[in-house]
Every structure is written in C-alpha cells, then in structure tokens.
Design a protein around this motif. Sequence first.
Motif, mmCIF file in Angstrom:
data_model
loop_
_atom_site.group_PDB
_atom_site.id
_atom_site.type_symbol
_atom_site.label_atom_id
_atom_site.label_comp_id
_atom_site.label_asym_id
_atom_site.label_seq_id
_atom_site.Cartn_x
_atom_site.Cartn_y
_atom_site.Cartn_z
ATOM 1 N N LYS A 53 0.841 -1.197 0.000
ATOM 2 C CA LYS A 53 0.000 0.000 0.000
ATOM 3 C C LYS A 53 0.875 1.244 0.000
ATOM 4 N N ALA A 54 0.325 2.320 -0.499
ATOM 5 C CA ALA A 54 1.037 3.601 -0.475
ATOM 6 C C ALA A 54 1.224 4.011 0.984
ATOM 7 N N CYS A 55 2.481 4.276 1.364
ATOM 8 C CA CYS A 55 2.827 4.605 2.747
ATOM 9 C C CYS A 55 3.653 5.882 2.803
ATOM 10 N N ILE A 56 3.833 6.355 4.010
ATOM 11 C CA ILE A 56 4.638 7.538 4.261
ATOM 12 C C ILE A 56 6.083 7.134 4.520
ATOM 13 N N ARG A 57 6.994 7.619 3.709
ATOM 14 C CA ARG A 57 8.443 7.497 3.886
ATOM 15 C C ARG A 57 8.927 6.109 4.340
ATOM 16 N N HIS A 58 8.474 5.073 3.697
ATOM 17 C CA HIS A 58 8.888 3.692 3.995
ATOM 18 C C HIS A 58 8.525 3.256 5.413
ATOM 19 N N GLU A 74 5.153 14.132 10.100
ATOM 20 C CA GLU A 74 5.362 15.565 9.929
ATOM 21 C C GLU A 74 4.199 16.135 9.133
ATOM 22 N N LYS A 75 4.005 17.433 9.248
ATOM 23 C CA LYS A 75 2.909 18.083 8.522
ATOM 24 C C LYS A 75 2.982 17.769 7.034
ATOM 25 N N ASP A 76 4.176 17.768 6.459
ATOM 26 C CA ASP A 76 4.317 17.466 5.029
ATOM 27 C C ASP A 76 3.883 16.036 4.694
ATOM 28 N N ASP A 77 3.957 15.124 5.638
ATOM 29 C CA ASP A 77 3.457 13.757 5.407
ATOM 30 C C ASP A 77 1.945 13.780 5.218
ATOM 31 N N ILE A 78 1.278 14.600 6.011
ATOM 32 C CA ILE A 78 -0.175 14.721 5.903
ATOM 33 C C ILE A 78 -0.542 15.379 4.579
ATOM 34 N N LEU A 79 0.169 16.441 4.231
ATOM 35 C CA LEU A 79 -0.078 17.103 2.942
ATOM 36 C C LEU A 79 0.206 16.158 1.778
ATOM 37 N N ALA A 80 1.240 15.340 1.908
ATOM 38 C CA ALA A 80 1.559 14.364 0.858
ATOM 39 C C ALA A 80 0.434 13.347 0.713
ATOM 40 N N SER A 81 -0.147 12.934 1.822
ATOM 41 C CA SER A 81 -1.269 11.986 1.782
ATOM 42 C C SER A 81 -2.453 12.584 1.037
ATOM 43 N N LEU A 82 -2.731 13.841 1.307
ATOM 44 C CA LEU A 82 -3.831 14.512 0.598
ATOM 45 C C LEU A 82 -3.527 14.666 -0.890
ATOM 46 N N ALA A 83 -2.288 14.999 -1.213
ATOM 47 C CA ALA A 83 -1.893 15.126 -2.623
ATOM 48 C C ALA A 83 -2.020 13.783 -3.340
ATOM 49 N N TYR A 84 -1.605 12.716 -2.666
ATOM 50 C CA TYR A 84 -1.705 11.373 -3.249
ATOM 51 C C TYR A 84 -3.178 10.995 -3.450
ATOM 52 N N ALA A 85 -4.011 11.302 -2.467
ATOM 53 C CA ALA A 85 -5.438 10.995 -2.585
ATOM 54 C C ALA A 85 -6.047 11.739 -3.771
ATOM 55 N N LYS A 86 -5.670 12.985 -3.953
ATOM 56 C CA LYS A 86 -6.180 13.772 -5.077
ATOM 57 C C LYS A 86 -5.790 13.140 -6.413
ATOM 58 N N ILE A 87 -4.541 12.693 -6.496
ATOM 59 C CA ILE A 87 -4.064 12.070 -7.735
ATOM 60 C C ILE A 87 -4.835 10.781 -8.024
ATOM 61 N N THR A 88 -4.976 9.935 -7.013
ATOM 62 C CA THR A 88 -5.652 8.660 -7.253
ATOM 63 C C THR A 88 -7.127 8.864 -7.568
ATOM 64 N N LEU A 89 -7.758 9.865 -6.956
ATOM 65 C CA LEU A 89 -9.158 10.145 -7.265
ATOM 66 C C LEU A 89 -9.328 10.679 -8.681
ATOM 67 N N SER A 90 -8.292 11.292 -9.206
ATOM 68 C CA SER A 90 -8.362 11.793 -10.582
ATOM 69 C C SER A 90 -8.146 10.673 -11.601
ATOM 70 N N GLY A 91 -7.839 9.470 -11.103
ATOM 71 C CA GLY A 91 -7.650 8.326 -11.993
ATOM 72 C C GLY A 91 -6.228 8.150 -12.464
ATOM 73 N N LYS A 92 -5.303 8.919 -11.898
ATOM 74 C CA LYS A 92 -3.898 8.823 -12.301
ATOM 75 C C LYS A 92 -3.118 8.019 -11.263
ATOM 76 N N SER A 93 -1.877 7.736 -11.592
ATOM 77 C CA SER A 93 -0.997 7.028 -10.663
ATOM 78 C C SER A 93 0.257 7.882 -10.427
ATOM 79 N N LEU A 94 1.032 7.480 -9.442
ATOM 80 C CA LEU A 94 2.287 8.190 -9.174
ATOM 81 C C LEU A 94 3.209 8.132 -10.384
ATOM 82 N N LEU A 95 3.197 7.037 -11.108
ATOM 83 C CA LEU A 95 4.057 6.901 -12.281
ATOM 84 C C LEU A 95 3.707 7.920 -13.359
ATOM 85 N N GLU A 96 2.419 8.195 -13.512
ATOM 86 C CA GLU A 96 1.997 9.174 -14.513
ATOM 87 C C GLU A 96 2.385 10.592 -14.122
#
Length: 76
Positions: A18-23, A52-74
């Motif tokens: 699963k997508a995780c924070i910093r390993h 860290e706060k940036d971990d939370i922001l990263a989680s939200l950014a990742y959620a936005k990407i996956t909801l848009s139908g894209k992946s991290l690779l794209e």
Amino acid sequence: MDHLLERITIDPNICHGKACIRHMRWPVEVIIDLIASGMSFEEIVIDHPELEKDDILASLAYAKITLSGKSLLEIS
C-alpha cells in the motif's frame, strides 16, 4: 506538489504494497482516516511524532491524484 509526493512510497514488503509515508508502516489511507475523524494536522503530529505536517499534505496530494484516476508513475 512533487516534493510532497516523494514522501509517498510503495514497497511490496511494507503494508502489503500500500502507499505509505516514507517507507514507514503508515499507509496513506490511515492518514486520511485520521483527518476524516476530525483530527487537525497539529493533533496528528502531536499524537504521532514520527509524522510531519508534510506527510499529511503528501497523503492529501496522493489521494487527489488517485481520485483523478492517475498514478504516481503518470505524475513523476
């Protein structure tokens, strides 16, 4: 946003890939659940000092990407 997404890691040996924070064993979905429960960013970081706060922001950014139908690779 790219610097935030670097915090998201996917490793088949950690949390079943699963997508995780910093390993760490902090899946993005758990961070989203904490936010959805009504916790503030500050409360999350106080209760879980390894995050860290940036971990939370990263989680939200990742959620936005996956909801848009894209992946991290794209995005990379």
